[in-house]
Design a protein around this motif. Structure first.
Motif, PDB file in Angstrom:
ATOM      1  N   ASN A 331       0.838  -1.211   0.000  1.00 39.61           N
ATOM      2  CA  ASN A 331       0.000   0.000   0.000  1.00 39.61           C
ATOM      3  C   ASN A 331       0.868   1.255   0.000  1.00 39.61           C
ATOM      4  OD1 ASN A 331      -2.465  -1.200  -0.144  1.00 39.61           O
ATOM      5  ND2 ASN A 331      -2.981  -0.970   2.022  1.00 39.61           N
ATOM      6  N   HIS A 335       0.138   3.649  -3.168  1.00 39.06           N
ATOM      7  CA  HIS A 335      -0.557   4.914  -2.932  1.00 39.06           C
ATOM      8  C   HIS A 335       0.389   6.091  -2.704  1.00 39.06           C
ATOM      9  CE1 HIS A 335      -4.374   2.816  -2.806  1.00 39.06           C
ATOM     10  NE2 HIS A 335      -3.888   1.978  -1.904  1.00 39.06           N
ATOM     11  N   SER A 336       1.660   5.918  -3.062  1.00 45.48           N
ATOM     12  CA  SER A 336       2.627   7.005  -2.933  1.00 45.48           C
ATOM     13  C   SER A 336       3.303   7.250  -4.284  1.00 45.48           C
ATOM     14  CB  SER A 336       3.686   6.680  -1.873  1.00 45.48           C
ATOM     15  OG  SER A 336       3.092   6.488  -0.602  1.00 45.48           O
ATOM     16  N   ARG A 378     -12.713   4.440   0.647  1.00 44.86           N
ATOM     17  CA  ARG A 378     -11.620   4.975  -0.149  1.00 44.86           C
ATOM     18  C   ARG A 378     -11.453   6.453   0.156  1.00 44.86           C
ATOM     19  NH1 ARG A 378     -10.666   1.429  -4.523  1.00 44.86           N
ATOM     20  NH2 ARG A 378     -12.275  -0.159  -4.780  1.00 44.86           N
ATOM     21  N   ASP A 380      -9.491   8.488  -1.795  1.00 45.56           N
ATOM     22  CA  ASP A 380      -9.598   9.058  -3.138  1.00 45.56           C
ATOM     23  C   ASP A 380     -10.098   7.946  -4.049  1.00 45.56           C
ATOM     24  OD1 ASP A 380      -9.312  10.112  -5.673  1.00 45.56           O
ATOM     25  OD2 ASP A 380      -7.429  11.149  -5.225  1.00 45.56           O
ATOM     26  N   ARG A 383      -8.324   7.618  -7.593  1.00 43.14           N
ATOM     27  CA  ARG A 383      -6.952   7.133  -7.549  1.00 43.14           C
ATOM     28  C   ARG A 383      -6.891   5.681  -7.088  1.00 43.14           C
ATOM     29  NH1 ARG A 383      -2.596   9.723  -3.522  1.00 43.14           N
ATOM     30  NH2 ARG A 383      -3.721   8.340  -2.099  1.00 43.14           N
ATOM     31  N   SER A 384      -7.786   5.289  -6.143  1.00 44.94           N
ATOM     32  CA  SER A 384      -7.773   3.914  -5.646  1.00 44.94           C
ATOM     33  C   SER A 384      -8.146   2.931  -6.742  1.00 44.94           C
ATOM     34  CB  SER A 384      -8.736   3.780  -4.459  1.00 44.94           C
ATOM     35  OG  SER A 384      -8.313   4.590  -3.389  1.00 44.94           O
ATOM     36  N   SER A 387      -5.299   2.479  -9.155  1.00 48.09           N
ATOM     37  CA  SER A 387      -4.208   1.665  -8.614  1.00 48.09           C
ATOM     38  C   SER A 387      -4.593   0.204  -8.476  1.00 48.09           C
ATOM     39  CB  SER A 387      -3.786   2.209  -7.238  1.00 48.09           C
ATOM     40  OG  SER A 387      -4.855   2.099  -6.321  1.00 48.09           O
ATOM     41  N   GLY A 389      -6.795  -1.090  -6.302  1.00 46.18           N
ATOM     42  CA  GLY A 389      -7.142  -1.488  -4.942  1.00 46.18           C
ATOM     43  C   GLY A 389      -8.584  -1.947  -4.846  1.00 46.18           C
TER      44      GLY A 389
END
Length: 459
Positions: A331, A335-336, A378, A380, A383-384, A387, A389
């Motif tokens: 994660n 998420h970075s 979530r 965001d 964005r999730s 990615s 997720g």
């Protein structure tokens, strides 16, 4: 007060002025002085005896009061008894209201002394647990609630988690017991028994529904994925390539969601880890870091630092801990943005063993932190989803850590980064057993520092 002293002095002088002349005439001055003092103290003896009688009889001390220091004493005692009667009436009204309030509360309330004996219980406790006060006063709570975990639960000072058990009066009713210590040195405890049958059945229905739906979806999804895999071997027209790629991505994502839902349902079935075996956490973390570096290579520009206590192990289920720890590490990468520094530590801090994953990413707003472990929550959403997720990762981590008697702690600050800590109590930790070669190697490397595992994108 000075006025009363003057009055007493005047009374004593008055007695002397009366008896000394008589003694002078009778030539018995010492006897007269003695009689004067006897007369003076007889007055005090009279008022003292009268006061003792009034107190013994519980009679009111009403005016008129004596015009001396006894008048002050009588007056102050009268005021004190008046205030005491008012306090008693106030306490009586408060006790009456308290009894009415506790009688109207649907939860069972039980007051325990330091030896876990029943001191008091409200009427709801009789309905839920068959405990009646004053009938069952001073009897142990374990005599009324036959449950194998109750004794250990009461001995354990940590009451953060409630104890769920069937009601002694009706096995179909599920009771949640929560204990709160209070009083001097917290020797007394308040037990709150709540009927959670509806919530328990609702959660059970939800778990069964999620599990059944996940199993039912797996078969058609397997068929779809199989056909997509067969189609990938064929040549496609340009306008077909993007829809086909999206179908494959969404099929993989749905498969991940189903797997996570099944994992979460399995974890919710029990509180404790399915196995309690020594787990070499340092080696497990090194395997995770090796896998994380492959993911970092795909995204590029991450620095991953590992700092572990090689002698610190855990009791638990290795596959579950692997899933939880890897989830946190991955994660941090997913998420970075590239360039983020990620630090993974496994150390003993005070009376806990802590696995901490810290990143220097964008951070999370404080309002989101309490809800991060909720299913499908979530921060965001756009964005999730990009990615990949599922929104179930942290929920799975929380359940796994809880099954190992640990706690997941999250802290974050916008623009600074986030920190996820899995804290385990001392009871589930152990030291790595050292063989003779291990001991020699440990002595030789005692002062060596743990090397950093880093990955940077090529220039």
């Amino acid at each position: 007060m000075r006025d009363y002293l003057k009055i007493e002095i005047n009374h004593l002088l008055g007695s002397l002025l009366i008896f000394i002349p008589i003694g002078y005439l009778l030539q018995q001055i010492p006897v007269a002085i003695a009689l004067a003092f006897i007369a003076y103290f007889s007055k005090h003896a009279y008022y003292l005896t009268k006061l003792a009688y009034l107190i013994n009889q519980g009679a009111r001390i009403d005016p008129p009061y004596p015009a001396d220091i006894w008048g002050l004493i009588y007056k102050e005692l009268s005021r004190f008894r008046s205030r005491s009667r008012k306090r008693k009436r106030t306490l009586s009204r408060f006790a009456s209201r308290f009894r009415k309030v506790t009688s109207s509360i649907p939860d069972g309330l039980i007051l325990l002394n330091k030896s876990a004996g029943i001191e008091w219980a409200n009427p709801a406790a009789n309905q839920l647990l068959n405990i009646s006060w004053p009938r069952d006063e001073n009897t142990p709570l374990s005599e009324h609630i036959k449950h194998e975990e109750l004794s250990e639960y009461l001995k354990n000072p940590d009451y953060s988690k409630p104890l769920e058990l069937p009601s002694p009066t009706n096995k179909a009713v599920i009771i949640s017991l929560r204990v709160t210590p209070f009083g001097g040195k917290k020797a007394q405890r308040l037990v709150v028994a709540r009927d959670i049958t509806d919530v328990y059945k609702l959660n059970q229905t939800r778990r069964d529904f999620v599990s059944n739906v996940s199993h039912e979806l797996r078969t058609p999804l397997t068929v779809i994925a199989g056909y997509l895999e067969n189609l990938s071997d064929n040549d496609m027209l340009p306008f077909q390539e993007r829809p086909f790629t999206l179908m494959v991505q969404q099929a993989d994502r749905m498969n991940s969601i189903i797997n996570d839902l099944l994992t979460l349902s399995r974890l919710e079935l029990g509180r404790a880890a399915s196995a309690e075996k020594p787990v070499a956490i340092p080696e497990l973390l090194r395997r995770i870091i090796d896998q994380a570096q492959l993911l970092a290579e795909q995204k590029g520009g991450y620095k991953i630092t590992l700092d572990v206590n090689d002698s610190l192990w855990l009791l638990g289920e290795e596959s579950e801990l692997m899933s939880a720890f890897s989830n946190l590490v991955f994660n941090a990468i997913i998420h970075s943005p590239p360039g983020t520094e990620i630090t993974v530590t496994w150390l003993r801090l005070e009376n806990e063993a802590c696995l901490t994953v810290t990143d220097t990413g964008p951070g999370i707003e404080e309002r989101h932190i309490p809800r991060l472990t909720e299913r499908f929550y979530r921060v965001d959403k756009a964005r999730s989803r990009q990615s990949g997720g599922t929104g179930l990762g942290l929920a799975i981590v929380k359940h796994i850590i809880g099954r190992h008697d640990g706690e997941l702690r999250i802290s974050s600050q916008l623009g600074v980064g986030s920190s996820f800590t899995c804290a385990f109590p001392e009871e589930v930790t152990l030291n790595k057993p050292l063989t003779a070669p291990d001991k020699e190697e440990a002595v030789n490397s005692a002062n060596d520092e743990q090397p950093e595992l880093t990955h940077s994108s090529p220039e």
